[in-house]
Design a protein around this motif. Structure first.
Motif, short mmCIF file in Angstrom:
data_model
loop_
_atom_site.label_atom_id
_atom_site.label_comp_id
_atom_site.label_asym_id
_atom_site.label_seq_id
_atom_site.Cartn_x
_atom_site.Cartn_y
_atom_site.Cartn_z
N CYS A 1 10.07 46.24 -17.24
CA CYS A 1 10.65 44.91 -17.43
C CYS A 1 11.86 45.01 -18.35
O CYS A 1 11.92 45.89 -19.22
N TRP A 2 12.83 44.12 -18.15
CA TRP A 2 13.90 43.96 -19.13
C TRP A 2 14.01 42.49 -19.49
O TRP A 2 13.67 41.61 -18.70
N GLY A 3 14.44 42.24 -20.71
CA GLY A 3 14.61 40.87 -21.17
C GLY A 3 15.87 40.75 -21.98
O GLY A 3 16.45 41.74 -22.43
N MET A 4 16.33 39.52 -22.15
CA MET A 4 17.51 39.27 -22.97
C MET A 4 17.27 38.06 -23.85
O MET A 4 16.51 37.15 -23.50
N ILE A 5 17.89 38.05 -25.03
CA ILE A 5 17.83 36.94 -25.96
C ILE A 5 19.25 36.61 -26.39
O ILE A 5 19.98 37.49 -26.87
N THR A 6 19.65 35.36 -26.21
CA THR A 6 20.98 34.93 -26.60
C THR A 6 20.98 34.50 -28.06
O THR A 6 19.92 34.32 -28.67
N GLU A 7 22.17 34.29 -28.61
CA GLU A 7 22.26 33.97 -30.04
C GLU A 7 21.67 32.61 -30.38
O GLU A 7 21.35 32.36 -31.55
N ASP A 8 21.47 31.73 -29.38
CA ASP A 8 20.84 30.44 -29.66
C ASP A 8 19.33 30.47 -29.42
O ASP A 8 18.67 29.44 -29.43
N GLY A 9 18.76 31.67 -29.21
CA GLY A 9 17.32 31.82 -29.11
C GLY A 9 16.75 31.73 -27.70
O GLY A 9 15.54 31.86 -27.52
N ARG A 10 17.60 31.49 -26.70
CA ARG A 10 17.09 31.43 -25.33
C ARG A 10 16.80 32.85 -24.83
O ARG A 10 17.51 33.79 -25.14
N GLY A 11 15.72 32.98 -24.04
CA GLY A 11 15.34 34.28 -23.54
C GLY A 11 14.90 34.24 -22.09
O GLY A 11 14.58 33.17 -21.55
N GLU A 12 14.92 35.40 -21.45
CA GLU A 12 14.43 35.51 -20.07
C GLU A 12 13.97 36.93 -19.83
O GLU A 12 14.36 37.85 -20.56
N GLN A 13 13.12 37.11 -18.81
CA GLN A 13 12.59 38.42 -18.47
C GLN A 13 12.72 38.65 -16.97
O GLN A 13 12.61 37.71 -16.17
N HIS A 14 12.93 39.93 -16.60
CA HIS A 14 13.07 40.31 -15.20
C HIS A 14 12.47 41.69 -14.98
O HIS A 14 12.30 42.47 -15.93
N ALA A 15 12.18 42.01 -13.74
CA ALA A 15 11.67 43.34 -13.41
C ALA A 15 12.77 44.38 -13.56
O ALA A 15 13.94 44.11 -13.33
N PHE A 16 12.37 45.58 -13.99
CA PHE A 16 13.28 46.69 -14.15
C PHE A 16 12.95 47.75 -13.11
O PHE A 16 11.80 48.18 -13.00
N ALA A 17 13.96 48.22 -12.39
CA ALA A 17 13.76 49.27 -11.38
C ALA A 17 14.95 50.20 -11.40
O ALA A 17 16.10 49.74 -11.21
N PRO A 18 14.75 51.49 -11.65
CA PRO A 18 15.87 52.43 -11.65
C PRO A 18 16.62 52.42 -10.33
O PRO A 18 16.04 52.22 -9.26
N ARG A 19 17.93 52.63 -10.41
CA ARG A 19 18.79 52.69 -9.21
C ARG A 19 19.39 54.08 -9.12
O ARG A 19 19.92 54.60 -10.11
N ARG A 20 19.34 54.68 -7.95
CA ARG A 20 19.99 55.96 -7.76
C ARG A 20 21.49 55.73 -7.73
O ARG A 20 22.00 54.96 -6.92
N PRO A 21 22.25 56.35 -8.62
CA PRO A 21 23.71 56.12 -8.65
C PRO A 21 24.39 56.83 -7.48
O PRO A 21 23.83 57.72 -6.86
#
Length: 277
Positions: A257-277
């Motif tokens: 999983c990956w997630g992000m948090i913005t400076e105003d405290g909002r957050g979200e989560q998503h699935a993480f899957a490696p990508r072959r470059p």
């Protein structure tokens, strides 16, 4: 392995985050409960955004619990975005350039985990780093190489996609060398306003990672915990292991999983899957 934490929200003293919690990061340096090692004494680092254009770093090869300079600084640094990391080396030397966080421009990066068989595949991985970025690699860790691979694959434009490509490359190169399950990681990266965190391992059993629940709710539920009273409602923490044995204060970041948090405290989560470059 290592332990780390991030804080984002209204500016607070670093001391409130690093030393005052019952099971603070400094306590975890000696008494980790969820890490691969109980003691994490191979150096430490903190990074914070302040008055300058780039984040400031303070890193040392001393154990975090034994560094008087860290104690002095923590009582004076007030910041709205803090990274802190305590290191347990997986084989590379104990030296300042190998301590986290790593910095490039406005970006910071820190990592818990490792790349299995890194010495075997290091040359090929380092060779994939963009030529203009290569001279900025200072240390010898797999963590820093992973950072520069993510920068090479577009961290500054799309952090999740860049990390997925970097991990995909590591798994592809490792497979070619006959190395199974090469990646073990929890990673944090930030650009000064937004923080991203990643939890992934090739074997599907990643190192622990948690995020704080709503500070305002915790303040109401637990008035006996002083640190909650000092943090603003927008405050968010991401930690390798909870700062206190209080299940309702922390939620585990899901596997892959990956997630992000913005400076105003909002957050979200998503699935993480490696990508072959």
């Amino acid at each position: 392995m290592c332990r780390w934490m991030t804080y984002s929200g209204e500016p607070v003293l670093a001391d409130d985050l690093l030393f005052r919690p019952v099971h603070s990061l400094i306590d975890q340096a000696l008494h980790s409960k969820l890490g691969a090692t109980t003691t994490n004494g191979d150096g430490f680092g903190i990074g914070w955004y302040g008055e300058g254009d780039v984040p400031a770093l303070f890193k040392s090869t001393e154990p975090a619990w034994n560094d008087e300079n860290l104690r002095e600084l923590a009582g004076q640094i007030r910041t709205g975005l803090l990274f802190a990391h305590i290191r347990a080396s997986t084989g590379t030397p104990v030296q300042r350039s190998n301590c986290h966080p790593f910095r490039h421009g406005t970006w910071m990066w820190m990592h818990n985990g490792g790349i299995t068989g890194f010495p075997t595949i290091k040359r090929e991985l380092v060779g994939a780093v963009a030529p203009e970025l290569y001279p900025h690699i200072e240390g010898s860790t797999d963590s820093e190489v992973l950072f520069y691979l993510a920068l090479t694959f577009g961290l500054r434009d799309d952090p999740p996609a860049a990390v997925e490509r970097a991990v995909g490359l590591v798994e592809e190169v490792a497979a070619g060398a006959g190395i199974r399950h090469p990646v073990q990681m929890t990673v944090a990266t930030a650009d000064g306003s937004t923080t991203w965190a990643f939890r992934y391992s090739s074997v599907g059993r990643s190192r622990s990672l948690y995020h704080s629940t709503h500070i305002g709710q915790l303040r109401r539920m637990h008035p006996e915990v002083p640190v909650f009273g000092t943090l603003p409602d927008t405050a968010r923490l991401i930690v390798s292991e909870p700062l206190r044995d209080m299940p309702d204060a922390w939620a585990e970041v899901p596997e892959s999983c990956w997630g992000m948090i913005t400076e105003d405290g909002r957050g979200e989560q998503h699935a993480f899957a490696p990508r072959r470059p």
